[in-house]
Design a protein around this motif. Structure first.
Motif, short mmCIF file in Angstrom:
data_model
loop_
_atom_site.label_atom_id
_atom_site.label_comp_id
_atom_site.label_asym_id
_atom_site.label_seq_id
_atom_site.Cartn_x
_atom_site.Cartn_y
_atom_site.Cartn_z
N GLU A 90 0.69 -1.30 0.01
CA GLU A 90 -0.14 0.17 -0.24
C GLU A 90 0.90 1.27 0.00
OE1 GLU A 90 -2.88 -0.27 3.29
OE2 GLU A 90 -3.97 -1.98 2.20
N ALA A 91 1.99 1.17 -1.07
CA ALA A 91 2.77 2.33 -1.23
C ALA A 91 2.12 3.62 -2.09
CB ALA A 91 4.19 1.95 -1.48
N SER A 92 2.33 4.84 -1.48
CA SER A 92 2.04 5.93 -2.48
C SER A 92 3.04 7.00 -2.71
CB SER A 92 0.83 6.63 -1.87
OG SER A 92 -0.40 5.64 -1.60
N ALA A 93 2.90 7.39 -3.87
CA ALA A 93 3.81 8.70 -4.04
C ALA A 93 3.55 9.21 -5.37
CB ALA A 93 5.51 8.10 -4.39
N ALA A 94 4.20 10.41 -5.62
CA ALA A 94 3.73 11.27 -6.88
C ALA A 94 4.89 11.92 -7.43
CB ALA A 94 2.72 12.32 -6.70
N LEU A 95 4.71 12.15 -8.80
CA LEU A 95 6.03 12.81 -9.49
C LEU A 95 5.38 14.04 -10.26
CD1 LEU A 95 8.74 12.84 -10.84
CD2 LEU A 95 8.30 11.20 -12.48
N GLN A 96 5.67 15.25 -9.98
CA GLN A 96 5.20 16.33 -10.39
C GLN A 96 6.07 17.22 -11.26
OE1 GLN A 96 1.90 16.92 -9.62
NE2 GLN A 96 1.81 16.01 -7.72
N LYS A 97 5.38 17.83 -12.36
CA LYS A 97 6.36 18.52 -13.44
C LYS A 97 7.35 19.52 -12.62
CE LYS A 97 5.86 21.84 -17.19
NZ LYS A 97 6.78 21.17 -17.99
#
Length: 540
Positions: free
Chosen positions: A19-26
């Motif tokens: 249940e891992a979460s992460a984000a990559l933004q501009k």
């Protein structure tokens, strides 16, 4: 741009993500870190759709382009390096391929009867090529290849004739030329020399898309990234800042967690002690019951996960004479190419000489001359009295017996050593538990390099000659090696493109130039301060 939402992933019986979460933004440039086998490559494969998560979602914004560079570059042959790089740019590469066929047809006497039709088609295709910015693209492809160390001859030659390391650079150049919205780079700093590495740093600094990358070069990471995502125990944790900041923050978090854990353990011990002491007394029954309920509700603080790093005390190196190696009037050429003409060099006891020079300057040749792996065409190479030499070269990894295990290899080399001592040695070089039973044939490049290093340092020589010892090694192993070599009392002559390694260990710089050797006292950091550049091929 890309979101990982409650990802769960299992490989065989091993849970990689929980249940891992992460984000990559501009605009974000993220370094992906974690121990070997933590799941960095699996994460890349899920983002590119090569693998699906078992649970959760990988969400990507509609219409974004993703460029993925991995160590598995596939087959390349039959085209020039420039054509291979331009192929990553889509439609324009197909037009370029047709132009090349038409150019060959125009020069073919057997097709003279069709020349008018060929010329007409050539005009149409050439117009289309110009519309798509083809000529500018060719120039940009050459610019990228030049930055990655290619000569014009290599750019136009058959890509199939290049070594694996140069093919990696071609694959990397394809992604850089593509300039996608999101770049995923898995170990882009492998196989690059210092000049190419610094050029790549500058290129990525000017890249305005999003970047997610892994690298075993901490200096490279520090210059490029502005955020770290750590994979550890199936969980993704984000840290703002460069790699240096991440290390400090992680150490601080560990310290806080350890203090919390110890405080809670002391409190639990006190409560349990009270319960044990008074549980048989009716007068304290209510208090005991209340404390039991309190303990059941408490959220337990876990102790911090400790990265295993085993220290090993290496035996002191025997003392050598003051003059360790002397080269006098050395001439060396390969075919028509002159490497050295009248080279003079003296390496003295306890000097740690790092060798710098552009590609083809003769760095590895110098090391091979010193160890006797190649002979000078003229002049002399003399190794001093009481010198016991240890030589690390990339080919040493090919000499390991594939059928022997890690432990058997160490036992074969040191039959008189105790099992405990050899297990400690293996542990210091990252082989813990059952890993010592791995056969050499299944070891990765990094594991082979660590094993060869362990064999060389257990019964230490007093003169270490190291040709790119940090290739394939992860950051933790490099740090361990720096620690081991910092207390080494012998002499060193080495080539490395890892600036952290160079700065930590050198006390003298030998820069190979067409005019001879330029020598600098005081090591790599002083060399950079005095010359104003980090590598001989670059000028401030």
């Amino acid at each position: 741009m890309i979101r990982l939402d409650n990802i769960t992933k299992q490989n065989g019986t091993r849970l990689v993500f929980i249940e891992a979460s992460a984000a990559l933004q501009k605009g974000e440039k993220i370094g992906l870190v974690g121990p070997n086998g933590a799941g960095k490559t699996t994460l890349f494969r899920m983002i590119t759709g090569q693998e699906d998560p078992d649970g959760g979602q990988v969400l990507t914004d509609r219409g974004i382009t993703i460029g993925f560079f991995s160590q598995d570059v596939g087959e390349m042959a039959g085209r020039s390096a420039v054509a291979e790089v331009m192929d990553g740019a889509g439609a324009v590469s197909e037009v370029a391929a047709e132009l090349a066929v038409l150019e060959a047809a125009m020069a073919d006497p057997d097709q003279a009867d069709n020349l008018d039709a060929i010329l007409e088609r050539f005009g149409d295709v050439q117009s289309r090529f110009e519309e798509l910015g083809g000529y500018a693209l060719d120039g940009r492809a050459r610019e990228v290849l030049d930055g990655l160390g290619f000569s014009q001859e290599m750019m136009d030659g058959d890509v199939g004739k290049l070594s694996g390391g140069w093919k990696m650079r071609v694959a990397l150049a394809r992604i850089l030329l593509m300039r996608p919205d999101v770049m995923l780079l898995d170990e882009p700093s492998n196989h690059l020399d210092l000049e190419s590495l610094i050029w790549l740093e500058q290129f990525l600094a000017g890249f305005d898309g999003a970047l997610l990358m892994t690298s075993h070069d901490r200096e490279f990471m520090n210059r490029v990234i502005n955020k770290v995502i750590e994979i550890d125990g199936g969980v993704l944790t984000a840290f703002s800042g460069d790699y240096e900041f991440y290390e400090q923050q992680r150490a601080l978090n560990e310290k806080h967690q350890q203090a919390q854990f110890e405080r809670q353990q002391a409190m639990l011990a006190k409560e349990i002690n009270f319960i044990e002491k008074f549980k048989a007394r009716a007068s304290h029954a209510a208090q005991v019951q209340s404390r039991v309920k309190k303990l059941e509700k408490i959220d337990r603080v876990e102790p911090p996960k400790r990265r295993q790093s085993v220290a090993f005390d290496f035996a002191p190196a025997p003392r050598s004479g003051e003059d360790v190696a002397a080269l006098r009037g050395v001439h060396k050429r390969y075919g028509n190419r002159v490497i050295y003409e009248g080279l003079d060099l003296l390496v003295r006891r306890r000097e740690r000489c790092c060798v710098l020079g552009v590609n083809g300057a003769g760095k590895s040749t110098l090391l091979r001359l010193v160890v006797g792996a190649t002979e000078p065409d003229a002049g002399s190479v003399v190794v001093g009295g009481s010198v016991k030499m240890g030589y690390f070269a990339q080919h040493a990894m090919d000499l390991l017996d594939g059928d022997r295990t890690v432990f058997e290899t160490l036992e074969d080399a040191f039959p008189m050593a105790g099992q405990g001592s050899l297990r400690s040695l293996a542990g210091a070089f990252g082989f813990s538990g059952d890993e010592v039973e791995k056969r050499c044939r299944v070891l990765s490049g990094g594991e082979k390099a660590r094993l060869v290093m362990a064999l060389m340092l257990y019964d230490p020589p007093n003169f270490l000659v190291l040709d790119e010892p940090t290739n394939h090694l992860d950051i933790a192993t490099k740090q361990m090696l720096i620690g081991a070599l910092s207390s080494f009392e012998g002499t060193m002559l080495f080539v490395s493109h890892d600036r952290h390694f160079l700065a930590a260990l050198s006390n003298r710089v030998l820069e190979l130039t067409p005019e001879g050797i330029h020598q600098y006292g005081g090591g790599y950091t002083e060399y950079v301060a005095r010359t104003g550049h980090e590598a001989p091929g670059l000028h401030a």
